[in-house]
Design a protein around this motif. Sequence first.
Motif, mmCIF file in Angstrom:
data_model
loop_
_atom_site.group_PDB
_atom_site.id
_atom_site.type_symbol
_atom_site.label_atom_id
_atom_site.label_comp_id
_atom_site.label_asym_id
_atom_site.label_seq_id
_atom_site.Cartn_x
_atom_site.Cartn_y
_atom_site.Cartn_z
ATOM 1 N N THR A 23 0.850 -1.185 0.000
ATOM 2 C CA THR A 23 0.000 0.000 0.000
ATOM 3 C C THR A 23 0.891 1.242 0.000
ATOM 4 N N THR A 24 0.300 2.362 -0.385
ATOM 5 C CA THR A 24 1.054 3.611 -0.423
ATOM 6 C C THR A 24 1.144 4.218 0.966
ATOM 7 N N SER A 25 2.112 5.129 1.134
ATOM 8 C CA SER A 25 2.233 5.885 2.381
ATOM 9 C C SER A 25 2.985 7.172 2.105
ATOM 10 N N GLU A 26 2.844 8.126 3.016
ATOM 11 C CA GLU A 26 3.556 9.397 2.943
ATOM 12 C C GLU A 26 4.172 9.685 4.299
ATOM 13 N N PRO A 27 5.224 10.516 4.339
ATOM 14 C CA PRO A 27 5.814 10.864 5.635
ATOM 15 C C PRO A 27 4.768 11.416 6.590
ATOM 16 N N GLY A 28 4.734 10.873 7.804
ATOM 17 C CA GLY A 28 3.729 11.284 8.776
ATOM 18 C C GLY A 28 2.469 10.465 8.716
ATOM 19 N N CYS A 29 2.316 9.658 7.672
ATOM 20 C CA CYS A 29 1.175 8.747 7.521
ATOM 21 C C CYS A 29 -0.165 9.487 7.553
ATOM 22 N N ALA A 30 -0.190 10.718 7.024
ATOM 23 C CA ALA A 30 -1.422 11.510 7.068
ATOM 24 C C ALA A 30 -2.362 11.169 5.924
ATOM 25 N N ALA A 31 -1.835 10.721 4.785
ATOM 26 C CA ALA A 31 -2.669 10.445 3.621
ATOM 27 C C ALA A 31 -3.245 9.033 3.692
ATOM 28 N N PRO A 32 -4.372 8.813 3.010
ATOM 29 C CA PRO A 32 -4.920 7.453 2.952
ATOM 30 C C PRO A 32 -3.924 6.489 2.330
ATOM 31 N N ARG A 33 -3.936 5.270 2.798
ATOM 32 C CA ARG A 33 -3.042 4.235 2.291
ATOM 33 C C ARG A 33 -3.819 3.377 1.297
ATOM 34 N N ASN A 34 -3.435 3.471 0.033
ATOM 35 C CA ASN A 34 -4.145 2.785 -1.035
ATOM 36 C C ASN A 34 -3.335 1.595 -1.534
ATOM 37 N N PRO A 35 -3.991 0.489 -1.827
ATOM 38 C CA PRO A 35 -3.262 -0.668 -2.365
ATOM 39 C C PRO A 35 -2.756 -0.379 -3.769
ATOM 40 N N VAL A 36 -1.597 -0.912 -4.089
ATOM 41 C CA VAL A 36 -1.035 -0.761 -5.429
ATOM 42 C C VAL A 36 -1.464 -1.950 -6.275
ATOM 43 N N GLY A 37 -1.457 -1.758 -7.569
ATOM 44 C CA GLY A 37 -1.875 -2.810 -8.470
ATOM 45 C C GLY A 37 -0.693 -3.570 -9.060
ATOM 46 N N PRO A 38 -0.985 -4.514 -9.949
ATOM 47 C CA PRO A 38 0.085 -5.260 -10.597
ATOM 48 C C PRO A 38 0.981 -4.327 -11.405
ATOM 49 N N GLY A 39 2.242 -4.670 -11.483
ATOM 50 C CA GLY A 39 3.195 -3.863 -12.242
ATOM 51 C C GLY A 39 4.602 -4.048 -11.739
ATOM 52 N N GLY A 40 5.509 -3.291 -12.299
ATOM 53 C CA GLY A 40 6.900 -3.345 -11.909
ATOM 54 C C GLY A 40 7.234 -2.251 -10.917
ATOM 55 N N TYR A 41 8.095 -2.564 -9.947
ATOM 56 C CA TYR A 41 8.474 -1.631 -8.894
ATOM 57 C C TYR A 41 9.965 -1.775 -8.614
ATOM 58 N N SER A 42 10.494 -0.836 -7.827
ATOM 59 C CA SER A 42 11.889 -0.943 -7.409
ATOM 60 C C SER A 42 11.987 -0.640 -5.927
ATOM 61 N N VAL A 43 12.979 -1.232 -5.276
ATOM 62 C CA VAL A 43 13.205 -1.040 -3.856
ATOM 63 C C VAL A 43 14.594 -0.446 -3.655
ATOM 64 N N VAL A 44 14.694 0.492 -2.703
ATOM 65 C CA VAL A 44 15.947 1.175 -2.386
ATOM 66 C C VAL A 44 16.131 1.134 -0.877
ATOM 67 N N GLY A 45 17.337 0.845 -0.432
ATOM 68 C CA GLY A 45 17.655 0.885 0.988
ATOM 69 C C GLY A 45 18.452 2.143 1.315
ATOM 70 N N GLN A 46 18.257 2.658 2.517
ATOM 71 C CA GLN A 46 18.958 3.870 2.924
ATOM 72 C C GLN A 46 19.334 3.772 4.391
ATOM 73 N N LEU A 47 20.563 4.177 4.698
ATOM 74 C CA LEU A 47 21.043 4.278 6.079
ATOM 75 C C LEU A 47 21.659 5.654 6.227
ATOM 76 N N GLY A 48 20.975 6.527 6.970
ATOM 77 C CA GLY A 48 21.463 7.894 7.054
ATOM 78 C C GLY A 48 21.471 8.534 5.680
ATOM 79 N N GLN A 49 22.660 8.908 5.205
ATOM 80 C CA GLN A 49 22.795 9.517 3.890
ATOM 81 C C GLN A 49 23.210 8.507 2.819
ATOM 82 N N LEU A 50 23.405 7.255 3.202
ATOM 83 C CA LEU A 50 23.787 6.226 2.228
ATOM 84 C C LEU A 50 22.543 5.641 1.584
ATOM 85 N N ARG A 51 22.577 5.504 0.260
ATOM 86 C CA ARG A 51 21.466 4.904 -0.469
ATOM 87 C C ARG A 51 21.996 3.806 -1.367
ATOM 88 N N SER A 52 21.213 2.750 -1.482
ATOM 89 C CA SER A 52 21.589 1.644 -2.350
ATOM 90 C C SER A 52 21.106 1.893 -3.769
#
Length: 237
Positions: A200-229
């Motif tokens: 589901t979707t989300s925004e910082p602070g979790c103020a917006a409604p969380r909507n399920p995402v549909g089929p498709g392609g996505y990407s994942v990124v990891g972050q530690l402090g200022q480091l990003r994968s």
Amino acid sequence: MLEPNGPLPPEIYWRRRALAIGGAVVVIGLVVWLVVSLAGGGSQDSESTAASASLAPSAATTYRPDASATGGSAPAGGSGGGGGGGDTASSSSATSTTATTSAAPVAPGQCADQSLAVKASPDQPSYPAGQEPAFTVVVTNIGTSACERDLGSGLQQVLVYTLEGQRLWSNVDCFPTTTPDIRTLQPGEQAPFAVKWSATTSEPGCAAPRNPVGPGGYSVVGQLGQLRSAPETFNIT
């Protein structure tokens, strides 16, 4: 005085006088023409010089190319296959957002960013709709000496984007935690962490409604402090 006197006939003396007068006239004419020519030429040269000076560019003039900005706007994020109504920030905006939520400065004495590497990977390349995608985040000490680093979940982020770069979700949007987790990492040692996504979707602070995402392609990124994968892709079918 005007009558010629001499042993020769008078017409000869008159002829000589005419020739002398004619020669004098010619000489005077040549002198006048020469004076006029010199005076006229100098004037023309002056006028030409003045005209050239008026046409020449001033040494104080500066010519610059067009300096107007032509920067384009950031590409808008796509849906990637569903999930309308979620976060509409572009990837550049998402980077700025994550920087404000988890890019805290490294505490003195802890592992410097350049001695660590972060990698986030989906546990499988494809997930059926309704199954929560699972990710593994690995923090590796790539330095030459052991060091400590706070790897608490409040400093770690896992972010999901559409393939077009639209930020969809972060694990700290709705569940921010600040509990420290100080780890000592030896050279080459890895610290893995498991994270699940509710798709589901989300925004910082979790103020917006969380909507399920549909089929498709996505990407994942990891972050530690200022480091990003680097992003790694997966699918929801």
